[in-house]
Design an enzyme around this catalytic site. Structure first.
Site, PDB file in Angstrom:
ATOM      1  N   ASP A   1      17.074  -2.933   0.581  1.00  0.00           N
ATOM      2  CA  ASP A   1      15.873  -3.409  -0.112  1.00  0.00           C
ATOM      3  C   ASP A   1      15.321  -2.279  -0.990  1.00  0.00           C
ATOM      4  OD1 ASP A   1      14.770  -1.619   1.622  1.00  0.00           O
ATOM      5  OD2 ASP A   1      13.721  -3.103   2.832  1.00  0.00           O
TER       6      ASP A   1
ATOM      7  N   GLU B   1      17.435   5.546   7.904  1.00  0.00           N
ATOM      8  CA  GLU B   1      16.058   5.331   7.508  1.00  0.00           C
ATOM      9  C   GLU B   1      15.291   4.700   8.662  1.00  0.00           C
ATOM     10  OE1 GLU B   1      16.225   2.327   4.569  1.00  0.00           O
ATOM     11  OE2 GLU B   1      14.070   2.035   4.477  1.00  0.00           O
TER      12      GLU B   1
ATOM     13  N   ASP C   1      12.731  -0.214  -0.703  1.00  0.00           N
ATOM     14  CA  ASP C   1      12.442   1.053  -0.024  1.00  0.00           C
ATOM     15  C   ASP C   1      13.726   1.800   0.302  1.00  0.00           C
ATOM     16  OD1 ASP C   1       9.772   0.924  -0.136  1.00  0.00           O
ATOM     17  OD2 ASP C   1       9.472   0.199   1.931  1.00  0.00           O
TER      18      ASP C   1
ATOM     19  N   ASP D   1      18.429   0.560   4.225  1.00  0.00           N
ATOM     20  CA  ASP D   1      18.366  -0.896   4.059  1.00  0.00           C
ATOM     21  C   ASP D   1      18.714  -1.300   2.635  1.00  0.00           C
ATOM     22  OD1 ASP D   1      17.646  -1.386   6.631  1.00  0.00           O
ATOM     23  OD2 ASP D   1      15.477  -1.364   6.247  1.00  0.00           O
TER      24      ASP D   1
END
Ligand code: 0RA
Length: 684
Positions: A510, A435, A512, A508
């Protein structure tokens, strides 16, 4: 048990005794043979085993309520209001029937005058297996106005069955504590239990299943769940379609016997494009389908075509609807009860009995035809949906043929942003889908370029859920990925051309990151299912923290590990301080100070544990790791952790995706509200 084993040497015994003499030792020697494994799945299997026996009693019409309690100390109790396991002496074993059920392999329903019919317990290995793998087990039976009790340790009865009181009602209660020397995990997961039991409750209509979590000492925190589905698998289909628009008002439902097989089917079409078909044989989910599914599909396609022709939905010139056309928007549950199920396939989750095909075909064709004739509104909705699917199929093919002719895949030139590996051997090659450009940069520097390729994806990839193939191929990110994979897509898909053995999604930790991971998994699930089925798709597991004391650096993946690492590392330093001579100690402490001054280690938190300074860095994103750290923790095959994606994982991602991306706003709002807390926690 032990006493009887001694007898073995002193005379000849008939077949009946030998069965008893076998005892439970083999179960403890090779638990995997009986419950699959000794990890989380095996641990939960113990509960399923006991519950299955209660279901048998319920399905034979003798019980209507099953209660599962999670108790402190990793204990579980499972109780039903059936007839109660008989406590009188068994004629061949000379011990109580209860003790036989609990100490003889497969003794479960083999006696009693009205022996069980087909039921969930057919796949079961018997409660005796649970007994063998429990440090402690207590059986309580209510029968003939009396309460009976017997306790076991590691499968061995402590005393004969004893009458301990009088009681109203009847039933059986088994309380057990799994043996922690056998299982690698001993903590039960309430989610796993609820998911499984909810599904079982759907499959057994009219039975009430109660789950109570009493593990917390604070009684106010005890949680109670109740499942009761009057409509059985009809309710299941309604549940599957909760968030989507039905294509017709009534759910089709039939339960009928054919060829000695009980066939139960429920279905309803929705306005969706995907398909959900859940097949079960004797209440076991058949992930890989099998003969019942084949029979179902054949009958469904045939019946719909016949009806469509007869009622002029298909004109004379029109071609028949294909099996694909009648799948779109379909939600169905197929549940059969069969005497001797044969399971085959990779995961033993495919029903092999050929007679099941004929039975399901027969029941489905006859009753679905009647349903269509009797419910013209439903028939109209179903025909409309299937014919629309056929039209879309033809339009998509035309569009695809024209885009493919225009050379959308650019003569298969590899995309510029792919940092390919130097090896051309797909068997050792890996593709990391990363990403963002910054993490992509770290990954490119940190990788082993011999066999690791990096494809950075920018931003969110296209909403692939509803996109048609031609539209998808126009999306730059998706196109790059397909070209990198080498397999092509749709009808052109060729797995032999796959350029990498492992496709690793690296995002990640998180919100997103998890969104992008969901999008990618959905893309694979919908358009490259065989890559998942054949185990090529992985998710990288970067650590959450770097913990450092002097030269000792550790990477940990969750809070528990963090706490453990802190304690261990401080203990090591303390031990060294005590045992080493002053000079050496001074030298080492100087080194520690030097390390601490090292700018590259950005200590987010420095803590004192037992007088030792510990640097803790929390990684919020992959971009925060330098290339070496990324290699060490996440990419080096010798040290990394990865999760191999199963069809079930991908299916879950797909469902989440439907909720997040689908056209229906209410469930999305609900989902986001319910998960708002978890989402926040992720990002702290
Ligand atoms: C053997 C025979 C009978 C009942 C059962 C077993 C039985 C087993 C389990 C396991 C959990 N709950 C259970 N309930 C009953 C028949 C008893 C009779 O004929 O009365």
């Amino acid at each position: 048990m032990a006493k009887e084993e001694n007898k073995k040497t002193s005379g000849s015994y008939g077949a009946e005794q030998i069965q008893v003499l076998e005892g439970l030792d083999p179960v403890r020697k090779r638990p995997g043979m009986y419950i699959g494994n000794t990890a989380e799945a095996g641990l939960h299997h113990l509960i399923w085993e006991v519950v299955d026996n209660c279901f048998d009693e319920a399905m034979a019409g003798h019980a209507d309520t099953i209660r599962v309690k999670l108790l402190p100390g990793n204990m579980v109790s499972v109780e039903d209001n059936g007839r109660g396991i008989p406590v009188e002496k068994h004629k061949t074993t000379k011990v109580s029937a209860l003790e036989t059920v609990l100490t003889v392999l497969h003794a479960g329903g083999k006696f009693g005058d009205d022996g069980y019919k087909v039921s969930g317990g057919l796949h079961g290995v018997g409660v005796s297996v649970v007994n063998a793998l429990s440090t402690y087990l207590k059986a309580e039976v209510k029968r003939d106005g009396k309460l009976w009790m017997q306790e076991y340790k590691i499968g061995k009865p402590q005393k004969p069955v004893k009458e301990i009181g009088s009681t109203k009602g009847t039933g059986t209660k088994i309380t057990f504590q799994p043996d922690s020397t056998i299982f690698s995990v001993t903590e039960f997961s309430i989610k796993t239990i609820l998911d499984h039991l909810r599904q079982q409750a759907y499959l057994t209509k009219g039975i009430k299943l109660i789950v109570i979590d009493e593990r917390d000492e604070d009684t106010l925190k005890h949680l109670r769940y109740e499942f009761y589905f009057e409509g059985g698998i009809k309710s299941y289909v309604r549940h599957i379609n909760t968030h989507v628009a039905p294509q017709h008002p009534n759910i089709f439902y039939i339960e009928k016997e054919a060829e000695n097989i009980v066939v139960e089917i429920a279905l309803q079409y929705t306005a969706e494009y995907g398909e959900t078909v859940l097949p079960f044989a004797n209440n076991i989910y058949n992930l890989e389908g099998g003969m019942h599914v084949v029979g179902f599909r054949t009958a469904l396609t045939r019946t719909i075509n016949t009806y469509a022709r007869k009622n002029n939905f298909l004109k004379e010139k029109d071609a028949n609807l294909t099996a694909e056309d009648v799948r779109e928007g379909l939600a169905a549950v197929i549940s059969i009860k069969i005497q001797e199920p044969q399971f085959e396939g990779q995961t033993k989750a495919k029903l092999g009995n050929v007679e099941a095909r004929a039975a399901v075909d027969k029941v489905m064709a006859e009753s679905f035809d009647i349903f269509l004739e009797e419910n013209p509104k439903d028939a109209e909705g179903i025909m409309g949906k299937c014919i629309l699917a056929a039209k879309a199929r033809l339009a998509a093919r035309t569009a695809r043929e024209s885009v493919l002719r225009k050379g959308v895949l650019d003569g298969f030139a590899l995309p510029g942003k792919l940092a390919d590996c130097s090896s051309r051997d797909p068997k050792i090659s890996e593709l990391y889908i990363v990403e963002g450009d910054s993490a992509g940069g770290s990954a490119k520097q940190g990788r082993n370029r011999e066999f690791q390729a990096i494809l950075p994806l920018r931003g969110k990839i296209l909403n692939v859920e509803r996109a048609r193939l031609d539209k998808m191929l126009a999306n730059y990110e998706v196109k790059s990925l397909i070209i990198a994979l080498g397999t092509n897509i749709g009808e052109q898909f060729t797995i032999e051309d796959l350029r990498y053995d492992k496709i690793v999604i690296m995002t990640d930790a998180d919100v997103d990151g998890s969104h992008i991971r969901t999008l990618l998994l959905t893309l694979f699930y919908r358009h490259f299912p065989s890559l998942i089925q054949e185990g090529h798709v992985y998710v990288a597991m970067p650590p959450l923290y770097r913990v450092q004391v002097g030269k000792d650096v550790r990477y940990v993946y969750n809070e528990d590990e963090l706490n453990k690492a802190k304690e261990e590392m401080s203990a090591t330093v303390m031990a060294n301080r005590k045992s080493k001579p002053e000079a050496k100690k001074a030298k080492e402490e100087a080194e520690v100070a030097e390390e601490e001054a090292d700018e590259s280690v950005e200590a987010v938190g420095a803590e004192e544990v037992g007088g030792v300074k510990i640097n803790i860095q929390r990684y919020k994103g992959l971009g925060e790791m330098n290339p070496e750290q990324l290699w060490e923790t996440t990419m080096d095959p010798a040290r990394r952790m990865m999760k191999r994606i199963t069809v079930v994982d991908a299916q879950k991602a797909d469902e989440t995706f439907d909720i997040l991306m689908g056209s229906d706003v209410a469930p999305r709002k609900r989902f986001i509200q319910t998960h708002a807390k978890t989402v926040k926690n992720l990002d702290i």
